[in-house]
Design a protein around this motif. Sequence first.
Motif, PDB file in Angstrom:
ATOM      1  N   ILE A   2      13.745  10.042  16.771  1.00 19.41           N
ATOM      2  CA  ILE A   2      12.355  10.295  16.378  1.00 19.41           C
ATOM      3  C   ILE A   2      11.531  10.521  17.646  1.00 19.41           C
ATOM      4  O   ILE A   2      11.490   9.656  18.518  1.00 19.41           O
ATOM      5  N   ILE A   3      10.888  11.678  17.734  1.00 19.65           N
ATOM      6  CA  ILE A   3      10.044  11.975  18.900  1.00 19.65           C
ATOM      7  C   ILE A   3       8.656  11.376  18.722  1.00 19.65           C
ATOM      8  O   ILE A   3       8.111  10.751  19.621  1.00 19.65           O
ATOM      9  N   ARG A   4       8.070  11.601  17.554  1.00 20.14           N
ATOM     10  CA  ARG A   4       6.739  11.077  17.223  1.00 20.14           C
ATOM     11  C   ARG A   4       6.728  10.707  15.753  1.00 20.14           C
ATOM     12  O   ARG A   4       7.504  11.217  14.952  1.00 20.14           O
ATOM     13  N   CYS A  61      10.769   3.117  14.557  1.00 18.51           N
ATOM     14  CA  CYS A  61      10.615   4.522  14.949  1.00 18.51           C
ATOM     15  C   CYS A  61      10.561   4.666  16.464  1.00 18.51           C
ATOM     16  O   CYS A  61      11.134   5.604  17.026  1.00 18.51           O
ATOM     17  N   LEU A  62       9.874   3.749  17.129  1.00 16.52           N
ATOM     18  CA  LEU A  62       9.796   3.790  18.586  1.00 16.52           C
ATOM     19  C   LEU A  62      11.157   3.557  19.232  1.00 16.52           C
ATOM     20  O   LEU A  62      11.473   4.151  20.269  1.00 16.52           O
ATOM     21  N   LEU A  63      11.977   2.708  18.639  1.00 13.58           N
ATOM     22  CA  LEU A  63      13.300   2.405  19.179  1.00 13.58           C
ATOM     23  C   LEU A  63      14.338   3.485  18.869  1.00 13.58           C
ATOM     24  O   LEU A  63      15.350   3.588  19.559  1.00 13.58           O
ATOM     25  N   SER A  64      14.090   4.285  17.853  1.00  8.94           N
ATOM     26  CA  SER A  64      15.035   5.322  17.457  1.00  8.94           C
ATOM     27  C   SER A  64      14.962   6.496  18.438  1.00  8.94           C
ATOM     28  O   SER A  64      13.892   7.039  18.702  1.00  8.94           O
ATOM     29  N   HIS A  78       0.853  -1.181   0.000  1.00 11.60           N
ATOM     30  CA  HIS A  78       0.000   0.000   0.000  1.00 11.60           C
ATOM     31  C   HIS A  78       0.890   1.231   0.000  1.00 11.60           C
ATOM     32  O   HIS A  78       2.077   1.168   0.309  1.00 11.60           O
ATOM     33  N   VAL A  79       0.286   2.350  -0.310  1.00  7.62           N
ATOM     34  CA  VAL A  79       0.994   3.614  -0.272  1.00  7.62           C
ATOM     35  C   VAL A  79       0.623   4.311   1.028  1.00  7.62           C
ATOM     36  O   VAL A  79      -0.551   4.375   1.399  1.00  7.62           O
ATOM     37  N   TYR A  80       1.641   4.819   1.713  1.00  6.43           N
ATOM     38  CA  TYR A  80       1.450   5.471   3.005  1.00  6.43           C
ATOM     39  C   TYR A  80       2.038   6.871   2.991  1.00  6.43           C
ATOM     40  O   TYR A  80       2.987   7.162   2.259  1.00  6.43           O
ATOM     41  N   GLU A  81       1.462   7.722   3.827  1.00 12.63           N
ATOM     42  CA  GLU A  81       2.035   9.027   4.117  1.00 12.63           C
ATOM     43  C   GLU A  81       2.623   8.914   5.513  1.00 12.63           C
ATOM     44  O   GLU A  81       1.943   8.455   6.435  1.00 12.63           O
ATOM     45  N   GLY A  82       3.858   9.294   5.663  1.00 10.12           N
ATOM     46  CA  GLY A  82       4.506   9.236   6.968  1.00 10.12           C
ATOM     47  C   GLY A  82       4.929  10.624   7.395  1.00 10.12           C
ATOM     48  O   GLY A  82       5.507  11.378   6.612  1.00 10.12           O
ATOM     49  N   LEU A  83       4.617  10.966   8.620  1.00  4.07           N
ATOM     50  CA  LEU A  83       5.045  12.238   9.193  1.00  4.07           C
ATOM     51  C   LEU A  83       5.942  11.914  10.374  1.00  4.07           C
ATOM     52  O   LEU A  83       5.542  11.170  11.274  1.00  4.07           O
ATOM     53  N   PHE A  84       7.159  12.430  10.345  1.00  2.00           N
ATOM     54  CA  PHE A  84       8.154  12.133  11.363  1.00  2.00           C
ATOM     55  C   PHE A  84       8.523  13.428  12.073  1.00  2.00           C
ATOM     56  O   PHE A  84       8.866  14.414  11.430  1.00  2.00           O
ATOM     57  N   LYS A 133      10.447  21.870  22.966  1.00  2.00           N
ATOM     58  CA  LYS A 133       9.381  22.839  22.737  1.00  2.00           C
ATOM     59  C   LYS A 133       9.193  23.131  21.254  1.00  2.00           C
ATOM     60  O   LYS A 133       8.179  23.674  20.857  1.00  2.00           O
ATOM     61  N   ARG A 134      10.188  22.787  20.463  1.00  6.41           N
ATOM     62  CA  ARG A 134      10.132  22.967  19.012  1.00  6.41           C
ATOM     63  C   ARG A 134      10.503  21.647  18.355  1.00  6.41           C
ATOM     64  O   ARG A 134      11.159  20.810  18.951  1.00  6.41           O
ATOM     65  N   GLY A 135      10.107  21.484  17.096  1.00  5.78           N
ATOM     66  CA  GLY A 135      10.411  20.244  16.402  1.00  5.78           C
ATOM     67  C   GLY A 135      10.602  20.440  14.914  1.00  5.78           C
ATOM     68  O   GLY A 135      10.226  21.461  14.337  1.00  5.78           O
ATOM     69  N   LEU A 136      11.205  19.453  14.300  1.00  5.53           N
ATOM     70  CA  LEU A 136      11.482  19.422  12.868  1.00  5.53           C
ATOM     71  C   LEU A 136      10.662  18.282  12.274  1.00  5.53           C
ATOM     72  O   LEU A 136      10.739  17.153  12.747  1.00  5.53           O
TER      73      LEU A 136
END
Length: 140
Positions: A89-91, A83-86, A7-13, A60-63
């Motif tokens: 990556i915050i979220r 992603c959880l182990l990295s 499937h095609v996914y959109e990922g936001l990191f 307080k800020r993110g990329l």
Amino acid sequence: MSNTNTHVYEGLFLLPQSAGTDLAGSAELVKSLLMKVGAEIISFKKWDERRLAYEIRGNKRGLYFLCYFRLAGSEVTALDRQCLLSEGIIRHMFTRTDHLTTEQMQAADGEQALSDEIKLRAEQADDRAAASTSIGDRTD
């Protein structure tokens, strides 16, 4: 015979603001997580650097990086785990985007703009280093 549905996914990191100092390394971190699970990247871009609505892990800020990719449905759990182990990556969030065409996803590609920004930041860092060196070399 295994039936793998891709499937095609959109990922936001979301990465911490400090990740902006090494933009190339941050982009590589996200791409490497995708490659580990066999994702085919359709488009990738730095979405934004902004203030977070609430503090997350002391940030307080993110990329943000936005990515469209093709992946077997069975591998989404593996990507989530990576992603959880990295620590970088915050979220993260993945959404199926079967309703978008490949052309629409490719139009969102910001790879060239990202590489231009990386070059510009490197040049600015070099200029600052040269300026501080020339100030330190002055003898009064």
